[in-house]
Write an enzyme that holds these catalytic residues in place. Structure first.
Site, PDB file in Angstrom:
ATOM      1  N   LYS A 149      12.441   8.550  -8.710  1.00  0.00           N
ATOM      2  CA  LYS A 149      12.029   7.170  -8.438  1.00  0.00           C
ATOM      3  C   LYS A 149      13.185   6.274  -8.836  1.00  0.00           C
ATOM      4  O   LYS A 149      13.990   6.629  -9.698  1.00  0.00           O
ATOM      5  CB  LYS A 149      10.790   6.798  -9.263  1.00  0.00           C
ATOM      6  CG  LYS A 149       9.982   5.677  -8.662  1.00  0.00           C
ATOM      7  CD  LYS A 149       9.068   6.200  -7.571  1.00  0.00           C
ATOM      8  CE  LYS A 149       8.146   5.155  -7.022  1.00  0.00           C
ATOM      9  NZ  LYS A 149       7.098   5.769  -6.202  1.00  0.00           N
TER      10      LYS A 149
HETATM   11  P1  NAD Z   1       4.065  -3.721  -1.294  1.00  0.00           P
HETATM   12  O1  NAD Z   1       5.207  -4.370  -1.943  1.00  0.00           O
HETATM   13  O2  NAD Z   1       4.079  -3.551   0.189  1.00  0.00           O
HETATM   14  O3  NAD Z   1       2.717  -4.491  -1.680  1.00  0.00           O
HETATM   15  C1  NAD Z   1       2.383  -4.740  -3.002  1.00  0.00           C
HETATM   16  C2  NAD Z   1       1.107  -5.565  -3.048  1.00  0.00           C
HETATM   17  O4  NAD Z   1       0.730  -5.727  -4.421  1.00  0.00           O
HETATM   18  C3  NAD Z   1       1.260  -6.972  -2.460  1.00  0.00           C
HETATM   19  O5  NAD Z   1       0.108  -7.305  -1.732  1.00  0.00           O
HETATM   20  C4  NAD Z   1       1.371  -7.845  -3.696  1.00  0.00           C
HETATM   21  O6  NAD Z   1       0.931  -9.164  -3.483  1.00  0.00           O
HETATM   22  C5  NAD Z   1       0.439  -7.110  -4.638  1.00  0.00           C
HETATM   23  N1  NAD Z   1       0.665  -7.498  -6.038  1.00  0.00           N
HETATM   24  C6  NAD Z   1       1.843  -7.636  -6.684  1.00  0.00           C
HETATM   25  N2  NAD Z   1       1.652  -8.069  -7.932  1.00  0.00           N
HETATM   26  C7  NAD Z   1       0.312  -8.216  -8.074  1.00  0.00           C
HETATM   27  C8  NAD Z   1      -0.519  -8.648  -9.140  1.00  0.00           C
HETATM   28  N3  NAD Z   1      -0.005  -9.009 -10.309  1.00  0.00           N
HETATM   29  N4  NAD Z   1      -1.861  -8.676  -8.932  1.00  0.00           N
HETATM   30  C9  NAD Z   1      -2.390  -8.308  -7.753  1.00  0.00           C
HETATM   31  N5  NAD Z   1      -1.647  -7.888  -6.711  1.00  0.00           N
HETATM   32  C10 NAD Z   1      -0.313  -7.844  -6.870  1.00  0.00           C
HETATM   33  O7  NAD Z   1       3.894  -2.296  -2.034  1.00  0.00           O
HETATM   34  P2  NAD Z   1       3.221  -0.971  -1.475  1.00  0.00           P
HETATM   35  O8  NAD Z   1       4.284  -0.150  -0.831  1.00  0.00           O
HETATM   36  O9  NAD Z   1       1.990  -1.289  -0.746  1.00  0.00           O
HETATM   37  O10 NAD Z   1       2.872  -0.233  -2.857  1.00  0.00           O
HETATM   38  C11 NAD Z   1       1.686  -0.511  -3.577  1.00  0.00           C
HETATM   39  C12 NAD Z   1       1.406   0.630  -4.542  1.00  0.00           C
HETATM   40  O11 NAD Z   1       1.292   1.856  -3.795  1.00  0.00           O
HETATM   41  C13 NAD Z   1       2.475   0.882  -5.592  1.00  0.00           C
HETATM   42  O12 NAD Z   1       1.850   1.340  -6.784  1.00  0.00           O
HETATM   43  C14 NAD Z   1       3.287   2.015  -4.995  1.00  0.00           C
HETATM   44  O13 NAD Z   1       3.962   2.773  -5.970  1.00  0.00           O
HETATM   45  C15 NAD Z   1       2.182   2.820  -4.345  1.00  0.00           C
HETATM   46  N6  NAD Z   1       2.637   3.711  -3.293  1.00  0.00           N
HETATM   47  C16 NAD Z   1       3.305   3.237  -2.202  1.00  0.00           C
HETATM   48  C17 NAD Z   1       3.689   4.116  -1.192  1.00  0.00           C
HETATM   49  C18 NAD Z   1       4.354   3.650   0.067  1.00  0.00           C
HETATM   50  O14 NAD Z   1       4.507   4.477   0.980  1.00  0.00           O
HETATM   51  N7  NAD Z   1       4.713   2.401   0.207  1.00  0.00           N
HETATM   52  C19 NAD Z   1       3.445   5.499  -1.344  1.00  0.00           C
HETATM   53  C20 NAD Z   1       2.761   5.946  -2.474  1.00  0.00           C
HETATM   54  C21 NAD Z   1       2.356   5.047  -3.430  1.00  0.00           C
END
Ligand code: NAD
Length: 441
Positions: free
Chosen positions: A127
């Site tokens: 990561k």
């Molecule tokens: P992203 O940046 O596209 O979206 C993040 C979201 O979280 C946004 O809607 C943002 O407004 C919200 N957010 C941020 N701070 C916040 C807070 N304090 N309170 C409430 N909401 C808040 O990110 P993503 O890619 O959707 O990732 C989200 C989660 O999923 C992370 O934990 C990431 O590690 C996990 N994840 C992502 C992927 C991927 O393929 N993108 C894969 C596995 C896991």
């Protein structure tokens, strides 16, 4: 005691009771080690494997300057933590967020090792990220930050060595900039062989069909398996989402097509609620236009605290870690927590949920769809192929379902929770490889 000795001891002392962490100020990496220790007590490991897994193999930290649009320079700190590569090249997302810290990235890297092992994806775990607020930078600044970070990582990443992907604050455009920078750092005549240096690219620049929605799709496949097992009808059920970015918005769209109703959403701008249902597509358009869910006309705003009290069947954290603590776990009015985010539930939070009979589908299972389709993208790039969406989805479905039932089978047989079961299945696979291969020299 040194920090290293401290973390190793946490993992080594698998026979000790685990209550020591409960109630302590939660540190994500320590929390992960406690979860690991619990799982290890159900999946005995060789001593040397325990030791190896207690710390990442490599921790790369780079400080680099970038010129801002104003002409002034800013210094950024970037991380790439490579936890383990015994099962294949290091693999994991790049997070651009103001809370990025070394312990956080270490925990996230370790989760990738176990996620890949659980899903039988032939990758290890890594990561990385930059401590920054991406929304505060222009597109041109973002490009320069990404390119300089990629350059400074140098040969610490590579298409057969360590393959980044998107995570919070990064997207397919950031991946394409990383790819282009890396390609330009390598020989002109094998530039195209470097395309698989990152996954999660745009389709035009070598991405896979279905990668954008993959994590959300995988979350929904898990929910379908859970519903089948419980004899629960998704049609007419309700769900809430924390986070409406890549993972949250795709989960919302796919789950609502199965008849489940989205009733509350929280993101960094606020919380909205509508018991009659929120249309995911309309909310996506609103977020694209305004930058967040706050002010969405099809729902009323409620306080951030009240979000966790909204009654629903399925609660899906899809934003940050350590969100569901003891207090929130007591407030939740749902049947199941599906961890689309990494590490959203604290140790104390999980204890309360399990006591209350609320099931948890853990992160390494629930959000594994992203890395599975990243693996498909990597294979397609390597073979110069382009798979149809149907093929991507059906392969993803098969792998998610297989892992889900392995986790549930272990949980039933050993009478443990899903998190311990999923980690134990993964640990057993990693242990076997270490036993067969031995440790050099
Ligand atoms: P992203 O940046 O596209 O979206 C993040 C979201 O979280 C946004 O809607 C943002 O407004 C919200 N957010 C941020 N701070 C916040 C807070 N304090 N309170 C409430 N909401 C808040 O990110 P993503 O890619 O959707 O990732 C989200 C989660 O999923 C992370 O934990 C990431 O590690 C996990 N994840 C992502 C992927 C991927 O393929 N993108 C894969 C596995 C896991």
């Amino acid at each position: 005691m040194s920090k290293k000795a401290d973390t190793r001891e946490l993992v080594e002392s698998a026979s000790q009771p685990s209550a020591d962490m409960a109630g302590a100020p939660e540190d994500f990496f320590k929390m992960h080690l406690t979860q690991l220790r619990r799982a290890m007590s159900h999946s005995p490991l060789e001593d040397h494997v325990r030791l190896i897994l207690s710390e990442p193999k490599n921790e790369v930290i780079v400080n680099f300057p970038v010129r801002m649009d104003t002409g002034k320079f800013e210094l950024f700190t970037g991380y790439r933590i490579q936890h383990n590569n015994v099962m294949g090249p290091y693999k994991g997302g790049m997070r651009f967020h103001h809370d990025v810290t070394l312990p956080e990235v270490k925990a996230l890297a370790a989760l990738m090792t176990y996620k890949c092992a659980l899903l039988e994806v032939p990758f290890g775990g890594a990561k990385g990220g930059i401590r920054m607020r991406p929304r505060e930078y222009s597109r041109t600044e973002m490009e320069r930050i990404t390119r300089r970070f990629t350059h400074d990582l140098g040969n610490n990443i590579g298409p057969e060595y360590d393959i980044p992907a998107p995570d919070m604050g990064t997207n397919s455009q950031v991946m394409v900039w990383m790819m282009d920078t890396y390609m330009n750092m390598h020989g002109a005549n094998d530039k195209n062989a470097q395309r698989r240096i990152v996954t999660g690219k745009t389709l035009a620049s070598g991405g896979s069909r279905g990668r954008g929605k993959a994590t959300g799709q995988g979350v929904v496949y898990c929910i379908q398996e859970w519903a089948d097992e419980k004899g629960f009808r998704l049609d007419g059920s309700s769900f809430t989402l924390q986070g409406f970015g890549n993972v949250g918005s795709h989960t919302a769209q796919i789950l609502s097509r199965l008849g489940s109703i989205l009733t509350a959403v929280q993101d960094h701008t606020g919380t909205i609620h509508n018991p009659q249902g929120i249309y995911p597509r309309k909310l996506i358009d609103w977020v694209e236009e305004t930058g967040g869910v706050a002010g969405y006309p099809g729902a009323e705003e409620i306080s951030n605290e009240d979000y966790w009290k909204v009654e629903c069947d399925i609660c899906i954290p899809a934003a940050l870690e350590l969100q569901i603590d003891e207090k929130v776990a007591k407030d939740l009015q749902c049947r199941v927590v599906v961890e689309a985010a990494n590490g959203p539930t604290t140790l104390a939070g999980e204890e309360v949920l399990l006591e209350r009979g609320i099931e948890v589908i853990p992160d390494i299972m629930a959000n594994a769809g992203g890395v599975v389709v990243s693996y498909f993208e990597w294979i397609q790039n390597k073979r110069s192929e382009s798979w149809q969406l149907q093929e991507v989805d059906s392969r993803l479905h098969f792998m998610m379902k297989r892992a889900y039932h392995e986790m549930r089978g272990f949980a039933r047989e050993h009478k443990v929770d899903n998190r311990s079961a999923s980690l134990a299945v993964a640990l057993d696979r990693i242990n076997k490889v270490y036993v067969e291969r031995g440790v050099f020299p």
